[in-house]
Each structure stands twice: as structure tokens, then as C-alpha cells.
Motif scaffolding. Sequence first.
Motif, PDB file in Angstrom:
ATOM      1  N   TYR A  49       0.990  -1.596  -0.189  1.00  0.00           N
ATOM      2  CA  TYR A  49       0.022   0.141   0.004  1.00  0.00           C
ATOM      3  C   TYR A  49       0.604   1.151  -0.122  1.00  0.00           C
ATOM      4  O   TYR A  49       2.052   1.343   0.669  1.00  0.00           O
ATOM      5  CB  TYR A  49      -0.891  -0.020   1.821  1.00  0.00           C
ATOM      6  N   TYR A  50       0.122   2.120  -0.825  1.00  0.00           N
ATOM      7  CA  TYR A  50       1.468   3.741  -0.754  1.00  0.00           C
ATOM      8  C   TYR A  50       0.178   4.894  -1.338  1.00  0.00           C
ATOM      9  O   TYR A  50      -0.596   4.337  -1.938  1.00  0.00           O
ATOM     10  CB  TYR A  50       2.910   3.058  -1.859  1.00  0.00           C
ATOM     11  N   SER A  51       1.080   5.926  -0.701  1.00  0.00           N
ATOM     12  CA  SER A  51       1.037   7.187  -0.895  1.00  0.00           C
ATOM     13  C   SER A  51       1.851   8.182  -1.537  1.00  0.00           C
ATOM     14  O   SER A  51       2.705   8.038  -0.440  1.00  0.00           O
ATOM     15  CB  SER A  51      -0.406   7.401   0.622  1.00  0.00           C
ATOM     16  N   ILE A  52       1.918   8.705  -2.561  1.00  0.00           N
ATOM     17  CA  ILE A  52       2.903   9.503  -2.833  1.00  0.00           C
ATOM     18  C   ILE A  52       2.804  11.023  -2.713  1.00  0.00           C
ATOM     19  O   ILE A  52       1.591  11.401  -2.608  1.00  0.00           O
ATOM     20  CB  ILE A  52       2.788   9.666  -4.448  1.00  0.00           C
ATOM     21  N   THR A  53       3.744  11.110  -1.932  1.00  0.00           N
ATOM     22  CA  THR A  53       3.651  12.833  -1.183  1.00  0.00           C
ATOM     23  C   THR A  53       3.972  13.641  -1.609  1.00  0.00           C
ATOM     24  O   THR A  53       3.648  14.813  -1.582  1.00  0.00           O
ATOM     25  CB  THR A  53       3.729  12.646   0.768  1.00  0.00           C
ATOM     26  N   LYS A  54       4.739  13.719  -2.718  1.00  0.00           N
ATOM     27  CA  LYS A  54       5.517  14.527  -3.408  1.00  0.00           C
ATOM     28  C   LYS A  54       5.942  13.788  -4.921  1.00  0.00           C
ATOM     29  O   LYS A  54       6.453  12.691  -4.799  1.00  0.00           O
ATOM     30  CB  LYS A  54       6.503  15.254  -2.704  1.00  0.00           C
ATOM     31  N   GLU A  55       5.422  14.828  -5.473  1.00  0.00           N
ATOM     32  CA  GLU A  55       5.801  13.921  -7.123  1.00  0.00           C
ATOM     33  C   GLU A  55       6.789  14.028  -7.441  1.00  0.00           C
ATOM     34  O   GLU A  55       7.673  15.868  -7.214  1.00  0.00           O
ATOM     35  CB  GLU A  55       4.797  14.536  -8.457  1.00  0.00           C
ATOM     36  N   GLY A  56       7.686  13.657  -8.425  1.00  0.00           N
ATOM     37  CA  GLY A  56       8.758  13.672  -8.567  1.00  0.00           C
ATOM     38  C   GLY A  56       8.733  13.495  -9.800  1.00  0.00           C
ATOM     39  O   GLY A  56       8.640  13.870 -10.686  1.00  0.00           O
ATOM     40  N   GLU A  57      10.008  13.662 -10.589  1.00  0.00           N
ATOM     41  CA  GLU A  57      10.115  13.484 -12.019  1.00  0.00           C
ATOM     42  C   GLU A  57      11.377  13.251 -12.942  1.00  0.00           C
ATOM     43  O   GLU A  57      12.396  12.371 -12.084  1.00  0.00           O
ATOM     44  CB  GLU A  57      11.121  15.486 -12.431  1.00  0.00           C
ATOM     45  N   GLY A  58      10.475  12.597 -13.795  1.00  0.00           N
ATOM     46  CA  GLY A  58      12.162  11.463 -14.651  1.00  0.00           C
ATOM     47  C   GLY A  58      11.537  10.100 -14.864  1.00  0.00           C
ATOM     48  O   GLY A  58      10.701  10.058 -14.344  1.00  0.00           O
ATOM     49  N   ASP A  59      12.291   8.887 -14.876  1.00  0.00           N
ATOM     50  CA  ASP A  59      12.249   8.069 -14.746  1.00  0.00           C
ATOM     51  C   ASP A  59      12.391   7.263 -13.403  1.00  0.00           C
ATOM     52  O   ASP A  59      13.094   8.078 -12.528  1.00  0.00           O
ATOM     53  CB  ASP A  59      13.466   7.044 -15.936  1.00  0.00           C
ATOM     54  N   PHE A  60      11.488   6.530 -13.452  1.00  0.00           N
ATOM     55  CA  PHE A  60      11.584   5.482 -12.458  1.00  0.00           C
ATOM     56  C   PHE A  60      12.298   4.309 -12.252  1.00  0.00           C
ATOM     57  O   PHE A  60      13.679   4.231 -12.523  1.00  0.00           O
ATOM     58  CB  PHE A  60      10.393   5.318 -12.084  1.00  0.00           C
ATOM     59  N   VAL A  61      12.603   4.578 -10.749  1.00  0.00           N
ATOM     60  CA  VAL A  61      13.938   3.475 -10.642  1.00  0.00           C
ATOM     61  C   VAL A  61      14.228   1.879 -10.998  1.00  0.00           C
ATOM     62  O   VAL A  61      12.437   1.919 -11.174  1.00  0.00           O
ATOM     63  CB  VAL A  61      14.401   3.235  -9.222  1.00  0.00           C
ATOM     64  N   GLN A  62      15.048   1.641 -11.933  1.00  0.00           N
ATOM     65  CA  GLN A  62      15.108   0.566 -12.761  1.00  0.00           C
ATOM     66  C   GLN A  62      16.180  -0.216 -11.583  1.00  0.00           C
ATOM     67  O   GLN A  62      17.162   0.048 -11.242  1.00  0.00           O
ATOM     68  CB  GLN A  62      15.582   1.185 -14.469  1.00  0.00           C
ATOM     69  N   THR A  63      16.453  -1.435 -12.486  1.00  0.00           N
ATOM     70  CA  THR A  63      17.231  -2.787 -12.790  1.00  0.00           C
ATOM     71  C   THR A  63      18.889  -1.937 -12.251  1.00  0.00           C
ATOM     72  O   THR A  63      18.771  -1.268 -13.503  1.00  0.00           O
ATOM     73  CB  THR A  63      17.007  -4.243 -12.194  1.00  0.00           C
ATOM     74  N   ARG A  64      19.454  -2.074 -11.782  1.00  0.00           N
ATOM     75  CA  ARG A  64      20.985  -1.226 -11.851  1.00  0.00           C
ATOM     76  C   ARG A  64      20.969   0.213 -11.722  1.00  0.00           C
ATOM     77  O   ARG A  64      22.329   0.666 -11.865  1.00  0.00           O
ATOM     78  CB  ARG A  64      21.581  -2.210 -12.770  1.00  0.00           C
ATOM     79  N   ASP A  65      20.038   0.504 -11.483  1.00  0.00           N
ATOM     80  CA  ASP A  65      20.313   1.832 -11.415  1.00  0.00           C
ATOM     81  C   ASP A  65      21.203   2.536  -9.931  1.00  0.00           C
ATOM     82  O   ASP A  65      20.586   2.056  -9.296  1.00  0.00           O
ATOM     83  CB  ASP A  65      18.874   2.895 -11.865  1.00  0.00           C
ATOM     84  N   SER A  66      22.063   3.569  -9.609  1.00  0.00           N
ATOM     85  CA  SER A  66      22.936   3.725  -8.732  1.00  0.00           C
ATOM     86  C   SER A  66      21.307   5.063  -8.134  1.00  0.00           C
ATOM     87  O   SER A  66      21.565   6.048  -8.490  1.00  0.00           O
ATOM     88  CB  SER A  66      24.129   4.538  -8.871  1.00  0.00           C
ATOM     89  N   ILE A  67      21.353   4.831  -7.361  1.00  0.00           N
ATOM     90  CA  ILE A  67      20.396   5.869  -6.272  1.00  0.00           C
ATOM     91  C   ILE A  67      21.084   5.953  -5.065  1.00  0.00           C
ATOM     92  O   ILE A  67      21.496   5.746  -4.561  1.00  0.00           O
ATOM     93  CB  ILE A  67      18.488   5.108  -6.089  1.00  0.00           C
ATOM     94  N   GLY A  68      20.133   7.574  -4.435  1.00  0.00           N
ATOM     95  CA  GLY A  68      20.151   7.660  -3.320  1.00  0.00           C
ATOM     96  C   GLY A  68      19.071   8.037  -2.441  1.00  0.00           C
ATOM     97  O   GLY A  68      18.247   8.417  -3.543  1.00  0.00           O
ATOM     98  N   VAL A  69      18.790   7.166  -1.130  1.00  0.00           N
ATOM     99  CA  VAL A  69      17.379   7.596  -0.631  1.00  0.00           C
ATOM    100  C   VAL A  69      17.402   8.074   1.302  1.00  0.00           C
ATOM    101  O   VAL A  69      18.548   7.078   1.202  1.00  0.00           O
ATOM    102  CB  VAL A  69      16.770   6.037  -0.490  1.00  0.00           C
ATOM    103  N   ASN A  70      16.109   8.774   0.820  1.00  0.00           N
ATOM    104  CA  ASN A  70      16.534   8.663   2.234  1.00  0.00           C
ATOM    105  C   ASN A  70      14.954   8.149   3.298  1.00  0.00           C
ATOM    106  O   ASN A  70      13.736   8.310   2.603  1.00  0.00           O
ATOM    107  CB  ASN A  70      15.986   9.960   2.453  1.00  0.00           C
ATOM    108  N   TYR A  71      14.903   7.517   4.030  1.00  0.00           N
ATOM    109  CA  TYR A  71      14.306   6.753   4.657  1.00  0.00           C
ATOM    110  C   TYR A  71      13.857   6.853   5.926  1.00  0.00           C
ATOM    111  O   TYR A  71      14.828   7.285   7.013  1.00  0.00           O
ATOM    112  CB  TYR A  71      14.189   5.389   4.056  1.00  0.00           C
ATOM    113  N   GLN A  72      12.901   6.580   7.017  1.00  0.00           N
ATOM    114  CA  GLN A  72      12.806   6.079   8.206  1.00  0.00           C
ATOM    115  C   GLN A  72      11.479   4.743   8.236  1.00  0.00           C
ATOM    116  O   GLN A  72      10.614   5.394   6.718  1.00  0.00           O
ATOM    117  CB  GLN A  72      11.517   7.528   8.763  1.00  0.00           C
ATOM    118  N   GLY A  73      11.452   4.042   9.127  1.00  0.00           N
ATOM    119  CA  GLY A  73      11.249   2.573   8.678  1.00  0.00           C
ATOM    120  C   GLY A  73      10.760   2.623  10.431  1.00  0.00           C
ATOM    121  O   GLY A  73      11.312   2.832  11.458  1.00  0.00           O
TER     122      GLY A  73
END
Length: 173
Positions: free
Chosen positions: A65-89
Motif C-alpha cells: 500500500y502506498y501514497s505518493i506525498t510529493k511527485e518527482g520527475e523523470g524516470d522511475f527506478v530501474q534495476t542497476r540504477d545508482s540511487i540515493g534514498v532518504n528513509y525512515q521505517g
Amino acid sequence: MKKMKFLKFLLLAVIVVSVYSCFDNDPIVDPINYTAAREDALLGEYLDTLMDRGYDIDTTDLGVYYSITKEGEGDFVQTRDSIGVNYQGYRPDNGRFFDASAYNYADSIWKFTFTPGKLISGFDDALMHLNKGAEGVFIIPSDYAYGSSGSGDRSIPPYTTLVFIIKLEDIYE
């Protein structure tokens, strides 16, 4: 006389401390009986609460289940992308944060190459629904997290839904 009263008091204090130290005071031990039925009930209540607060809840094909709280731009994450994530669990059943990128990285950004299958499947699924700058709340049922066995370190018991607040800071070239 005063010395005798002091010794009696001291003896009593030693006995009290000794008896108290025999009790299990481990704050992680939780007497709750974690079951699939309990998780389903709590998940339904949590989703209802989010909807009452105005969140637009959607569901991925996997069942996160999810809710996008702020829209982004560009392509969505794909396998082998180098990404930077800020998260709290955190666990919605007790509201306690069990992990956050700020706990582990000085700049609060976890940088890695996205390879599905290295993380819990619900977190993998969540990342694929984000593009650069997007933020969202992802509610991951235990089937896509740690299941019926829990995390092993007792911070996440069996049948526990997890919630992640994730911001995709960047997809690096």
C-alpha cells in the motif's frame, strides 16, 4: 543502636536489589501474541486512519500500500540504477522507528545500486514507484517484509506490517 539500624537498612536494601535483579527487565521482550489475524486487523485500522487523514492510498501489483506525498520527475527506478534514498521505517502497531537512513549515513542519504532481491521485497517494490525527488509512504505487509519469523533481532516481530517514508533523492548517472 544507630549502627544496628543502618546495618538492617543496608541488608534490606541488598535483598531488595537482589530480588529485583532476578526479574527479566528486557524492554524488547513483548508478551503480545503476533498472528496473521492480528496483523490484518491492525493493518485495516492503520489504512483507515491514513485515509481519514486525507491520504490517497493505492496498492502496487505486489500488494504494498502506498501514497505518493510529493511527485518527482523523470524516470522511475530501474534495476542497476545508482540511487540515493532518504528513509525512515517504523512499526504502525507501536509507532517506534526501527531504522532510518539518518541513523546510518552522515548526510542521511543511503547511496547504492538498486538490485531487486537484496532487500525485503516490499522495499524493492516501493523503490520502483519513485522517481527523482518523489516522496511516499509505503505500508508493507509482513508477507513482503519479514513474514511469520520476524527479523531475527527481535526489533520486528512475526506478522508485523512495516511503514517506510521514502524520498528518492537522486538517480545518479
